[in-house]
Design an enzyme around this catalytic site. Structure first.
Site, mmCIF file in Angstrom:
data_model
loop_
_atom_site.group_PDB
_atom_site.id
_atom_site.type_symbol
_atom_site.label_atom_id
_atom_site.label_comp_id
_atom_site.label_asym_id
_atom_site.label_seq_id
_atom_site.Cartn_x
_atom_site.Cartn_y
_atom_site.Cartn_z
ATOM 1 N N GLU A 14 0.805 -1.230 0.000
ATOM 2 C CA GLU A 14 0.000 0.000 0.000
ATOM 3 C C GLU A 14 0.835 1.276 0.000
ATOM 4 O O GLU A 14 0.652 2.156 0.844
ATOM 5 C CB GLU A 14 -0.986 -0.022 1.191
ATOM 6 C CG GLU A 14 -1.903 -1.230 1.130
ATOM 7 C CD GLU A 14 -2.895 -1.318 2.293
ATOM 8 O OE1 GLU A 14 -2.783 -0.513 3.239
ATOM 9 O OE2 GLU A 14 -3.773 -2.194 2.237
ATOM 10 N N ASN A 56 2.003 -5.016 -3.216
ATOM 11 C CA ASN A 56 0.609 -5.410 -2.977
ATOM 12 C C ASN A 56 -0.197 -4.161 -2.637
ATOM 13 O O ASN A 56 0.294 -3.280 -1.918
ATOM 14 C CB ASN A 56 0.622 -6.385 -1.783
ATOM 15 C CG ASN A 56 -0.689 -7.093 -1.541
ATOM 16 O OD1 ASN A 56 -1.213 -7.740 -2.435
ATOM 17 N ND2 ASN A 56 -1.214 -6.993 -0.319
ATOM 18 N N HIS A 72 -10.341 -6.029 -2.461
ATOM 19 C CA HIS A 72 -11.398 -5.843 -1.459
ATOM 20 C C HIS A 72 -12.536 -5.126 -2.188
ATOM 21 O O HIS A 72 -12.492 -3.907 -2.382
ATOM 22 C CB HIS A 72 -10.894 -5.017 -0.276
ATOM 23 C CG HIS A 72 -9.851 -5.735 0.523
ATOM 24 N ND1 HIS A 72 -10.153 -6.864 1.243
ATOM 25 C CD2 HIS A 72 -8.531 -5.505 0.695
ATOM 26 C CE1 HIS A 72 -9.041 -7.301 1.840
ATOM 27 N NE2 HIS A 72 -8.047 -6.498 1.523
ATOM 28 N N GLU A 84 -6.262 -10.714 -1.669
ATOM 29 C CA GLU A 84 -7.065 -10.498 -0.449
ATOM 30 C C GLU A 84 -8.549 -10.393 -0.787
ATOM 31 O O GLU A 84 -9.273 -9.539 -0.263
ATOM 32 C CB GLU A 84 -6.609 -9.223 0.281
ATOM 33 C CG GLU A 84 -5.127 -9.208 0.597
ATOM 34 C CD GLU A 84 -4.693 -8.030 1.471
ATOM 35 O OE1 GLU A 84 -5.557 -7.316 2.013
ATOM 36 O OE2 GLU A 84 -3.467 -7.838 1.609
ATOM 37 N N ASP A 89 -12.312 -10.215 -1.071
ATOM 38 C CA ASP A 89 -13.602 -10.315 -0.394
ATOM 39 C C ASP A 89 -14.574 -9.387 -1.107
ATOM 40 O O ASP A 89 -14.162 -8.465 -1.819
ATOM 41 C CB ASP A 89 -13.538 -10.062 1.127
ATOM 42 C CG ASP A 89 -12.806 -8.794 1.540
ATOM 43 O OD1 ASP A 89 -12.722 -7.848 0.742
ATOM 44 O OD2 ASP A 89 -12.331 -8.754 2.689
HETATM 45 C C1 XIL Z 1 -6.536 -6.593 8.086
HETATM 46 C C2 XIL Z 1 -6.876 -7.784 8.963
HETATM 47 O O1 XIL Z 1 -7.786 -8.601 8.262
HETATM 48 C C3 XIL Z 1 -7.484 -7.330 10.267
HETATM 49 O O2 XIL Z 1 -7.656 -8.433 11.152
HETATM 50 C C4 XIL Z 1 -6.598 -6.274 10.922
HETATM 51 O O3 XIL Z 1 -7.243 -5.780 12.082
HETATM 52 C C5 XIL Z 1 -6.320 -5.156 9.955
HETATM 53 O O4 XIL Z 1 -5.736 -5.668 8.781
HETATM 54 N N1 XIL Z 1 -5.067 -4.790 3.522
HETATM 55 C C6 XIL Z 1 -4.100 -5.637 3.978
HETATM 56 C C7 XIL Z 1 -4.408 -6.567 5.096
HETATM 57 O O5 XIL Z 1 -3.026 -5.719 3.371
HETATM 58 O O6 XIL Z 1 -3.266 -6.839 5.879
HETATM 59 C C8 XIL Z 1 -5.513 -6.051 5.970
HETATM 60 O O7 XIL Z 1 -5.824 -7.035 6.951
HETATM 61 C C9 XIL Z 1 -6.719 -5.701 5.131
HETATM 62 C C10 XIL Z 1 -6.362 -4.627 4.130
#
Ligand code: XIL
Length: 482
Positions: A175, A216, A252, A280, A282
């Protein structure tokens, strides 16, 4: 390859555990190497996701929370059974591994690695350099550039070094850009300038010469200013000879909003000669989620799977959790939730079926068609008449679960075509409608392991002739009769 490109040296490991872990990794690699020589049997239609993924040489992963692995056996079972790749949801992040300067805590990360290795899962290390979940001693340390560089180097060296040889991919920097494509003002960027990324990649290559080194981020799934920034940065890194092996698109997503140019975006990164993954995934829904929203979500999951699988160089898809109730979404996006493949009762959602089908599996409600694989013979039935008298008989049925996963609840149907009428039965709840008999599990015999059998029986009347029952089907799939 990478060593030659950057000409780095391998930093000596300092921990005994580090070298012990490498031996485990080497043994595992040997084992896996041997395993690929054996041609894999085709996965049965209803097999777990990872069996289908393996057939395609594809990785289907999940983010795993170590506390859930340790305290929730249903979660751990799904994690092991369904996924051939894994990412630590939190336990490899800076605040977990180095909460205060030079004090490393690998308890969570080690537990995660042990689980992944026991289950032959490919590991994505997440993450080495990130502005978030960064302890305050780093963020507010007011370090000089040279101090922060050595803080970063020591962290990468200890964390990536500990698991050297055991992590397939490291998210080295996470990020780093904002949505307009400009640099995020992290302590790393402010103190070291944009060079911190190249530095971190080189440091990671020294710490683990075998790991692939990735960047990432979120909201870089489609083609936009932010993904353009990565596209340009990666070309710059390549021109400088900095090791860079892949880009993770977090994905996401909001329900119904898969970017139409996702595949095109994946392709342009692959065309740079690096790998791509959905890291990641969802798909969040405004709560409460309706059935039609869950179906939309299934289409979204399918679209993401298809986009990745269509591009050579897109190695896999990782979902950010397994069951909805543990997802980070409700804590982060007010009023939204239900973003994952399993509901709060650990039951697969339409999204699960969509991912399963994308990988080549068949779901329960998938109508049979010409291009379906031949039925995998999910069950086998044997039938016998235990006793017969002039107006009735006792029938016994034993069925075997030939599928590769356990049944959680079952319903056996068959036809009694000679006018027989069941009066009572045992070891199941019995009902009959016309010639169709339905026997469903009682509350004590609903779970049947793969390869397990259940015997049930009934008394019935007949009027002279007593032909054997036929058309046996278990949970809607027809059984062979032996
Ligand atoms: C999130 C986790 O799922 C949570 O449990 C934590 O509190 C915060 O981080 N981007 C990322 C992940 O790269 O590491 C994050 O994970 C979600 C967003």
């Amino acid at each position: 390859m990478r060593l030659a490109r950057h000409g780095g040296h391998e930093t000596p490991r300092r921990t005994r555990a580090g070298s012990a872990r490498r031996i485990v990794g080497a043994a595992l690699a040997t084992f896996l190497g041997a395993a690929v020589l054996v041609p894999a049997a085709p996965a049965a239609a209803d097999s777990p996701l990872r069996d289908h993924a393996a057939q395609q040489g594809f990785e289907i992963g999940a983010a795993l929370g170590v506390d859930h692995l340790q305290n929730d056996s249903q979660f751990a079972d799904l994690a092991a059974t369904e996924f051939n790749a894994a990412t630590a949801e939190n336990s490899m992040k800076w605040e977990s591994t180095e909460p205060s300067r030079g004090q490393f805590d690998f308890s969570g990360a080690d537990a995660f690695m042990d689980f992944a290795q026991q289950n032959n899962q490919k590991v994505r290390g997440h993450t080495l350099v990130w502005h978030s979940q960064l302890p305050s001693w780093v963020e507010n340390g007011n370090f000089s550039p040279s101090e922060l560089r050595s803080v970063m180097e020591n962290h990468i060296d200890e964390v990536a070094g500990r698991y050297s040889g055991e992590v397939a991919y490291w998210d080295v920097a996470n990020e780093i850009f904002l949505s307009d494509g400009s640099w995020r003002n992290s302590v790393f960027y402010e103190t070291l300038g944009s060079d911190f990324v190249a530095d971190a990649l080189r440091m990671a290559a020294d710490a683990d010469p075998n790991a692939e080194l990735w960047l990432n981020d979120y909201s870089i799934d489609g083609i936009n200013a932010k993904s353009d920034a990565y596209y340009n940065l990666i070309q710059d890194l390549q021109a400088q000879g900095v090791p860079i092996d892949g880009i993770g698109l977090q994905a996401h997503l909001i329900n119904g909003q898969v970017p139409g140019d996702l595949q095109q975006n994946i392709q342009r990164f692959a065309d740079l000669g690096i790998k791509v993954a959905i890291t990641e995934l969802d798909v969040r829904i405004d709560m409460p989620a309706s059935q039609s929203e869950l179906e939309q979500q299934a289409r979204d999951y399918r679209a993401v799977m298809d986009a990745c699988m269509a591009v050579n160089g897109c190695v896999g898809v990782t979902v950010w959790g397994i069951v909805d109730q543990y997802s980070w979404v409700p804590d982060t996006f007010e009023g939204q939730g239900a973003p994952l493949l399993y509901n709060d009762n650990y039951q697969p959602k339409p999204a699960y079926d969509a991912v399963h089908e994308a990988l080549g599996g068949q779901s329960d409600d998938d109508p049979p068609g010409d291009d379906d694989p031949p039925p995998a013979g999910p069950c086998d039935v044997s039938y016998s008449v235990a006793n017969e008298w002039n107006s009735g008989f006792t029938g016994e049925v034993t069925f075997t679960n030939n599928g590769s996963s356990a049944l959680n609840g079952w319903e056996l149907q068959f036809d009694l075509s000679g006018g027989q009428q069941i009066s009572n039965g045992w070891n199941a709840d019995w009902s009959q409608s016309g010639s169709t008999v339905t026997a469903s599990n009682t509350d004590w015999n609903g779970s049947v392991p793969a390869g397990g059998s259940v015997s049930i029986g009934f008394n019935a009347s007949h009027s002279g002739s007593n032909p054997e029952p036929g058309s046996f089907a278990l949970n809607g799939e027809s059984c062979s009769v032996s």
